[in-house]
Design a protein around this motif. Sequence first.
Motif, PDB file in Angstrom:
ATOM      1  N   UNK A 280       0.834  -1.212   0.000  1.00 25.34           N
ATOM      2  CA  UNK A 280       0.000   0.000   0.000  1.00 25.34           C
ATOM      3  C   UNK A 280       0.862   1.254   0.000  1.00 25.34           C
ATOM      4  N   UNK A 281       1.902   1.254   0.806  1.00 24.25           N
ATOM      5  CA  UNK A 281       2.791   2.420   0.861  1.00 24.25           C
ATOM      6  C   UNK A 281       3.488   2.637  -0.476  1.00 24.25           C
ATOM      7  N   UNK A 282       3.937   1.549  -1.094  1.00 23.02           N
ATOM      8  CA  UNK A 282       4.599   1.664  -2.398  1.00 23.02           C
ATOM      9  C   UNK A 282       3.634   2.235  -3.439  1.00 23.02           C
ATOM     10  N   UNK A 283       2.398   1.740  -3.449  1.00 23.89           N
ATOM     11  CA  UNK A 283       1.383   2.265  -4.376  1.00 23.89           C
ATOM     12  C   UNK A 283       1.101   3.738  -4.096  1.00 23.89           C
ATOM     13  N   UNK A 284       0.999   4.089  -2.829  1.00 20.16           N
ATOM     14  CA  UNK A 284       0.754   5.486  -2.441  1.00 20.16           C
ATOM     15  C   UNK A 284       1.887   6.385  -2.927  1.00 20.16           C
ATOM     16  N   UNK A 285       3.122   5.916  -2.726  1.00 19.33           N
ATOM     17  CA  UNK A 285       4.290   6.706  -3.140  1.00 19.33           C
ATOM     18  C   UNK A 285       4.284   6.925  -4.649  1.00 19.33           C
ATOM     19  N   UNK A 286       4.000   5.861  -5.415  1.00 15.87           N
ATOM     20  CA  UNK A 286       3.958   5.976  -6.883  1.00 15.87           C
ATOM     21  C   UNK A 286       2.824   6.897  -7.319  1.00 15.87           C
ATOM     22  N   UNK A 287       1.655   6.741  -6.692  1.00 11.36           N
ATOM     23  CA  UNK A 287       0.488   7.554  -7.058  1.00 11.36           C
ATOM     24  C   UNK A 287       0.740   9.032  -6.773  1.00 11.36           C
ATOM     25  N   UNK A 288       1.326   9.343  -5.620  1.00  6.81           N
ATOM     26  CA  UNK A 288       1.580  10.749  -5.295  1.00  6.81           C
ATOM     27  C   UNK A 288       2.660  11.334  -6.207  1.00  6.81           C
ATOM     28  N   UNK A 289       3.631  10.515  -6.607  1.00  4.51           N
ATOM     29  CA  UNK A 289       4.652  10.998  -7.548  1.00  4.51           C
ATOM     30  C   UNK A 289       4.009  11.336  -8.890  1.00  4.51           C
ATOM     31  N   UNK A 290       3.080  10.469  -9.354  1.00  7.37           N
ATOM     32  CA  UNK A 290       2.368  10.749 -10.622  1.00  7.37           C
ATOM     33  C   UNK A 290       1.520  12.014 -10.495  1.00  7.37           C
ATOM     34  N   UNK A 291       0.801  12.129  -9.377  1.00 13.24           N
ATOM     35  CA  UNK A 291      -0.050  13.309  -9.172  1.00 13.24           C
ATOM     36  C   UNK A 291       0.790  14.580  -9.119  1.00 13.24           C
ATOM     37  N   UNK A 292       1.913  14.510  -8.449  1.00 12.71           N
ATOM     38  CA  UNK A 292       2.807  15.670  -8.350  1.00 12.71           C
ATOM     39  C   UNK A 292       3.302  16.081  -9.736  1.00 12.71           C
ATOM     40  N   UNK A 293       3.696  15.088 -10.535  1.00  9.90           N
ATOM     41  CA  UNK A 293       4.163  15.371 -11.896  1.00  9.90           C
ATOM     42  C   UNK A 293       3.028  15.948 -12.742  1.00  9.90           C
ATOM     43  N   UNK A 294       1.824  15.394 -12.591  1.00  4.70           N
ATOM     44  CA  UNK A 294       0.677  15.888 -13.360  1.00  4.70           C
ATOM     45  C   UNK A 294       0.346  17.327 -12.977  1.00  4.70           C
ATOM     46  N   UNK A 295       0.410  17.639 -11.684  1.00  3.54           N
ATOM     47  CA  UNK A 295       0.127  19.009 -11.239  1.00  3.54           C
ATOM     48  C   UNK A 295       1.163  19.971 -11.808  1.00  3.54           C
ATOM     49  N   UNK A 296       2.428  19.538 -11.797  1.00  3.75           N
ATOM     50  CA  UNK A 296       3.497  20.382 -12.353  1.00  3.75           C
ATOM     51  C   UNK A 296       3.272  20.623 -13.846  1.00  3.75           C
ATOM     52  N   UNK A 297       2.940  19.553 -14.579  1.00  2.00           N
ATOM     53  CA  UNK A 297       2.717  19.690 -16.021  1.00  2.00           C
ATOM     54  C   UNK A 297       1.492  20.566 -16.314  1.00  2.00           C
ATOM     55  N   UNK A 298       0.446  20.422 -15.507  1.00  2.00           N
ATOM     56  CA  UNK A 298      -0.739  21.269 -15.687  1.00  2.00           C
ATOM     57  C   UNK A 298      -0.398  22.738 -15.458  1.00  2.00           C
ATOM     58  N   UNK A 299       0.347  23.021 -14.409  1.00  2.00           N
ATOM     59  CA  UNK A 299       0.728  24.406 -14.108  1.00  2.00           C
ATOM     60  C   UNK A 299       1.606  24.972 -15.214  1.00  2.00           C
TER      61      UNK A 299
END
Length: 195
Positions: A72-91
């Motif tokens: 679960x922690x590994x999935x959470x870490x990967x998901x938050x990394x993707x979300x962070x990258x997506x937010x950066x790309x959107x901005x």
Amino acid sequence: MSEENKEVPQETPETQAEPAPETETEAAPETREKKQKKKKGCTLTQEQAQQVEDALKQLDTVKDQFARLAAEYDNYRKRTAKEKDAIYQDAKTDTIREFLAVYDNLERACATEGDDDSPHKKGLVMIFHQYQEILKKLGVEEIAALGQTFDPETMNAVMHVDDGRFGENEVAQVFQAGFRLGDRMVRHAIVQVAN
């Protein structure tokens, strides 16, 4: 010499006889007793065996919970990394989109009729080229539209013209350039489509 005069050698610590080692038969009973005591100490009562079994089951449960928590922690870490990258790309995309109005105005200013040797026009052209270079460094690409087949994913058609000089669904004129940032559309090209 007589027998009386014979000296009897005295025993010194070096010459004293060593005691004879115990034979195997004498040592064996002691070893057997120790082994039997050890075996008796290792036997478990039924209650103790049940406790060990319960402890092993509990250990397996804890191991399973730990493995699930780690996953679960590994999935959470990967998901938050993707979300962070997506937010950066959107901005980044939103910021570039706002600056494209300046690009359009510079492009229009450079395309105006006038004295090409004028220092003002040369300055505008230099600024426009610098602006284009900055967009390239950011990874922004202009969508090639003029003379291409109309692509609804990258272009918006606002006019249609029947003209024999152009092929079917060919872009006849570009009103506003389109841009993409990697696989993201920043702005669609606004075009006129022929036939």
